[in-house]
Design an enzyme around this catalytic site. Structure first.
Site, PDB file in Angstrom:
ATOM      1  N   SER A   1      -3.069  10.536  -5.977  1.00  0.00           N
ATOM      2  CA  SER A   1      -4.105  11.570  -5.927  1.00  0.00           C
ATOM      3  C   SER A   1      -5.299  11.117  -5.097  1.00  0.00           C
ATOM      4  O   SER A   1      -5.927  11.929  -4.404  1.00  0.00           O
ATOM      5  CB  SER A   1      -4.547  11.960  -7.336  1.00  0.00           C
ATOM      6  OG  SER A   1      -5.113  10.870  -8.026  1.00  0.00           O
ATOM      7  N   ASP A   2      -5.624   9.828  -5.138  1.00  0.00           N
ATOM      8  CA  ASP A   2      -6.703   9.312  -4.296  1.00  0.00           C
ATOM      9  C   ASP A   2      -6.378   9.486  -2.821  1.00  0.00           C
ATOM     10  O   ASP A   2      -7.191   9.989  -2.031  1.00  0.00           O
ATOM     11  CB  ASP A   2      -6.920   7.819  -4.574  1.00  0.00           C
ATOM     12  CG  ASP A   2      -7.759   7.562  -5.807  1.00  0.00           C
ATOM     13  OD1 ASP A   2      -8.689   8.332  -6.060  1.00  0.00           O
ATOM     14  OD2 ASP A   2      -7.481   6.576  -6.511  1.00  0.00           O
ATOM     15  N   LEU A   3      -5.191   9.045  -2.435  1.00  0.00           N
ATOM     16  CA  LEU A   3      -4.832   9.055  -1.013  1.00  0.00           C
ATOM     17  C   LEU A   3      -4.617  10.469  -0.491  1.00  0.00           C
ATOM     18  O   LEU A   3      -5.059  10.812   0.614  1.00  0.00           O
ATOM     19  CB  LEU A   3      -3.574   8.211  -0.804  1.00  0.00           C
ATOM     20  CG  LEU A   3      -3.744   6.723  -1.112  1.00  0.00           C
ATOM     21  CD1 LEU A   3      -2.401   6.007  -1.114  1.00  0.00           C
ATOM     22  CD2 LEU A   3      -4.674   6.070  -0.097  1.00  0.00           C
TER      23      LEU A   3
ATOM     24  N   GLY B   1      -7.924  12.163  -0.095  1.00  0.00           N
ATOM     25  CA  GLY B   1      -8.606  11.634   1.087  1.00  0.00           C
ATOM     26  C   GLY B   1      -8.054  12.218   2.369  1.00  0.00           C
ATOM     27  O   GLY B   1      -8.805  12.585   3.285  1.00  0.00           O
TER      28      GLY B   1
END
Length: 385
Positions: free
Chosen positions: A169-171, A174
């Protein structure tokens, strides 16, 4: 032919990043790789990822998400720190932050405030769950969002239930933020003014899982970790030497018939379970078991050579260590030595994209904590809005 001597298509674009950990820094790193000047704003203590695993102020994780940037330190809870930030925003094209909803407004640099002092500025907020709803104010680390957003259900079998890397979810948020910022920069060339871009981690996951989500919404069928491999006719096998490899037959019948030649098992074509693609999807587990038994009779390289001979989609199942020994990766020159201030170098993956006219910016090192204070922060009293 790619021109590596250029400065990248975003040369001349300035980005101010107020990010910690992964999502915001990764979005800004993508823009830096494309040639933008990125100024990372940190608290005096620095991004917590700097000191992961006891590696001083330049952990491998921090370096991965912050290469090619400059850095300043500001205490945004002080009037002086806020004034410095507003001055940076006046000269910037983009400002990225990944605080919880309402934090930027409370500290004095919400999108409405920034639009007053810099009408052409594009602002981007990355949150876990958006600005509304019962989860909006919660801390939103990757594991939590990847679980709530359905990602883990697609990659982790219930029999081995556990959190799983990478930081999906972070990547993905981003990447979504960087993509949206590029669209807003394009729109600004026509409109002349900036806009606010909002990205949620859970929304980025839902967009990424579009096939599973759309299938469920239309048919009610719930996708599981093996749903797509069944439809794609993809198999993971091991040779007699323990070397793992994958085969992906997709739809063309020629790949199935070619695989039978490779395996020297033409009689499987007459097996009523496997005679059609629909049958092979329905009896995936049976075929998977058959293929695993056959694969275990010869070493991996034997199978890789034979699969290549018959032009069947396949490949070794590489670890990260194997990846950098793979001749294809070496031929593509996807690793670059990045110079560090102390004269040493650090190898890093380079961007895989190339631009024939604007070229690609050479990778630059991640910044030291506050190393840009003297150059980037005004020496005179900062101007308040």
């Amino acid at each position: 032919m790619t021109n590596d001597a250029g400065h990248g298509p975003l040369a001349g674009i300035r980005v101010v990043e107020l990010g910690q950990y992964i999502s915001g820094p990764y979005a800004a790193k993508i823009l830096a790789d494309l040639g933008a000047e990125v100024i990372k704003v940190e608290s005096p203590a620095g991004d917590p990822m700097r000191r992961w695993e006891g590696s001083g102020e330049m952990s491998p994780q921090f370096a991965a998400y912050n290469r090619g940037k400059r850095a300043v330190t500001l205490d945004l809870k002080t009037s002086e720190g806020l004034a410095h930030l507003l001055n940076l925003a006046r000269e910037a094209d983009v400002l990225i932050e990944n605080f919880r909803p309402g934090v930027a407004e409370r500290l004095g640099f919400g999108p409405d405030r920034l639009r007053e002092i810099a009408p052409a500025l594009i602002t981007c907020s990355i949150t876990g769950f958006g600005a509304t709803g019962p989860l909006a104010g919660r801390p939103s680390y990757d594991t939590v969002v990847s679980a709530i957003g359905g990602m883990y259900s697609q990659v982790v079998p219930e029999s081995t239930l556990r959190p799983l890397g990478p930081a999906f979810s972070d990547l993905l948020s981003g990447m979504s933020a960087a993509q949206s910022i590029l669209a807003a920069l394009h729109a600004r060339t026509e409109r002349g003014t900036g806009e606010h871009v909002s990205v949620s981690m859970v929304g980025a996951l839902l967009d990424f899982l579009t096939e599973a989500a759309s299938t469920y919404l239309e048919t009610g069928a719930v996708a599981h970790p093996d749903s797509r491999p069944r439809r794609a006719q993809a198999y993971a096998l091991k040779g007699s030497d323990g070397g793992a490899f994958v085969v992906h037959m997709s739809v063309p019948e020629k790949f199935w018939l070619g695989l039978l030649e490779v395996l020297e098992r033409p009689e499987l074509a007459e097996d009523p379970r496997f005679a059609s693609r629909e049958g092979r999807v329905r009896h995936y587990d049976d075929l998977d078991a058959e293929l695993k038994v056959i694969a275990a009779t010869r070493p991996r390289q034997h199978w890789l050579d034979r699969l290549a001979e018959y032009d069947i989609p396949h490949g070794p199942l590489n670890t990260v260590a194997d990846l950098f020994d793979d001749p294809q990766i070496a031929a593509m020159e996807l690793v670059e030595d990045v110079p560090l201030p102390d004269g040493s170098t650090r190898p890093m993956p380079r961007p895989s994209v190339g631009f024939s006219a604007s070229g690609r910016r050479r990778l630059a090192p991640p910044p030291g904590l506050g190393e840009g204070n003297a150059d980037l922060l005004t020496t005179e009293a900062p101007t308040h809005a």
